[in-house]
Design an enzyme around this catalytic site. Structure first.
Site, PDB file in Angstrom:
ATOM      1  CE  LYS A  25      40.423  -4.742  -1.889  1.00 38.61           C
ATOM      2  NZ  LYS A  25      40.399  -6.176  -1.541  1.00 38.61           N
TER       3      LYS A  25
ATOM      4  CD  GLN B 230      41.992  -9.213  -3.119  1.00 39.29           C
ATOM      5  OE1 GLN B 230      42.230  -8.143  -2.574  1.00 39.29           O
ATOM      6  NE2 GLN B 230      40.762  -9.575  -3.443  1.00 39.29           N
TER       7      GLN B 230
ATOM      8  CG  ASP C 125      39.793  -7.725   4.017  1.00 44.14           C
ATOM      9  OD1 ASP C 125      39.128  -6.789   3.536  1.00 44.14           O
ATOM     10  OD2 ASP C 125      40.576  -8.431   3.355  1.00 44.14           O
TER      11      ASP C 125
END
Ligand code: NAP
Length: 291
Positions: free
Chosen positions: A52, A96, A119
């Protein structure tokens, strides 16, 4: 049979973003800034976060990687998120997953400012997605929708079977595919570990999205001729012939299923790169809303 090449589609999206970011810079505007938090040092998470951050660099975004020890307290992590919420330069915050057991995923997700929830896991984002209101869509299902769009796969009126009902993949996938858009307008069946006769549902499917995390679960006898098969699964299986000692397996038995399909995603190189492209798009949109 056509391969839905996630690397190619993802690259095309990132190339477009690169041009738009360069334009922002020319206009003297702020470029997108993604902040990622990694707690502990889970091998797979390290790889995902690194990919990412690399994608950010490639398209010209600013990125900040915040590493926290595995024994970081939940409060410390929540404080860190609050700092990022209050930082006007940060457009997107990503924590994460999975987090260490002593930290509540739910508390952490709920702590992220919905305006920076790139997200798409915050209840506000999920609620808006269900209502069909513009919002940050969860990266993996969003990436799959972008892939279907890129390859102009017809979804209207099709029967889609989604295997898996997690909050990050299966459930939102079923919402997006059943939505009144293009791609979308599917009739959706969602299957899980308590589904009886799962094979019978799969055999009726025009589109199968396999998101259960069981390597090679979907076999040729479960797939009808001409189906579109999207393989979300990524499981590390031991492989002594590789330097890493493992290789990645999807939820679909690719070699036997592919010849029956009209379209299929490979693993790796299918859904994975699209997840990153979708995250980049969300971060860009977050920045644009503030610019
Ligand atoms: P998850 O939270 O473990 O959810 C798995 C789902 O599959 C659950 O709903 C579970 O049902 C269902 N399931 C498990 N075994 C089943 C069976 N035998 N028959 C039917 N349903 C079954 O997993 P996830 O986070 O959604 O991820 C799924 C897979 O996608 C994993 O391999 C993950 O690594 C991968 N993934 C890939 C990406 C990417 O970018 N490519 C992104 C995210 C995830 P119950 O609800 O009944 O337990």
């Amino acid at each position: 049979m056509q391969i839905l090449d996630g690397k190619k589609a993802s690259q095309a999206i990132r190339d477009e973003l690169k041009i738009e970011v360069a334009q922002l810079a020319i206009e003297g505007k702020k470029v997108p800034h993604l902040a990622a938090i990694l707690v502990g040092n889970n091998g797979a998470s390290e790889t995902y976060v690194a990919a990412k951050v690399k994608a950010c660099e490639e398209v010209g975004f600013k990125s900040t990687l915040i590493r926290m020890e595995a024994d970081t307290t939940e409060n410390r992590l929540l404080e860190q998120i609050e700092d990022l919420n209050n930082d006007p330069d940060v457009d997107g915050i990503l924590v994460q997953l999975p987090l260490p057991k002593h930290i509540s995923d739910e508390k952490v997700i709920n702590a992220i400012d919905p305006d920076k929830d790139v997200d798409g896991f915050h209840p506000v984002s999920v609620g808006k997605m269900v209502l069909g209101t513009p919002t940050f869509l969860p990266a993996t299902p969003h990436g799959i929708m972008l892939l279907l769009k890129y390859y102009k796969v017809e979804t209207k009126g099709k029967h889609a079977v989604v295997i898996g009902r997690s909050n990050i993949v299966g459930r939102p996938m079923s919402v997006l595919l059943s939505g009144n858009g293009n791609p979308g307008n599917c009739t959706v069946t969602i299957c899980h570990s308590n589904t009886k006769d799962l094979k019978e549902f799969c055999l009726q499917a025009d589109i199968i999205v396999a998101a259960l995390g069981r390597p090679e679960f979907v076999t040729a006898d479960m797939v009808k001729e001409g189906a579109v098969v999207i393989d979300v699964g990524i499981t590390r299986v031991e492989d002594d012939t590789r330097k890493s000692g493992f290789r990645l397996k999807g939820d679909v038995q690719y070699d036997t299923v592919a010849p029956k399909c009209s379209y299929i995603t490979p693993v790796p190189g299918g859904v994975g790169p699209m997840t990153i492209a979708a995250l980049m798009k969300n971060t860009f949109n977050s920045c644009k809303m503030k610019n």
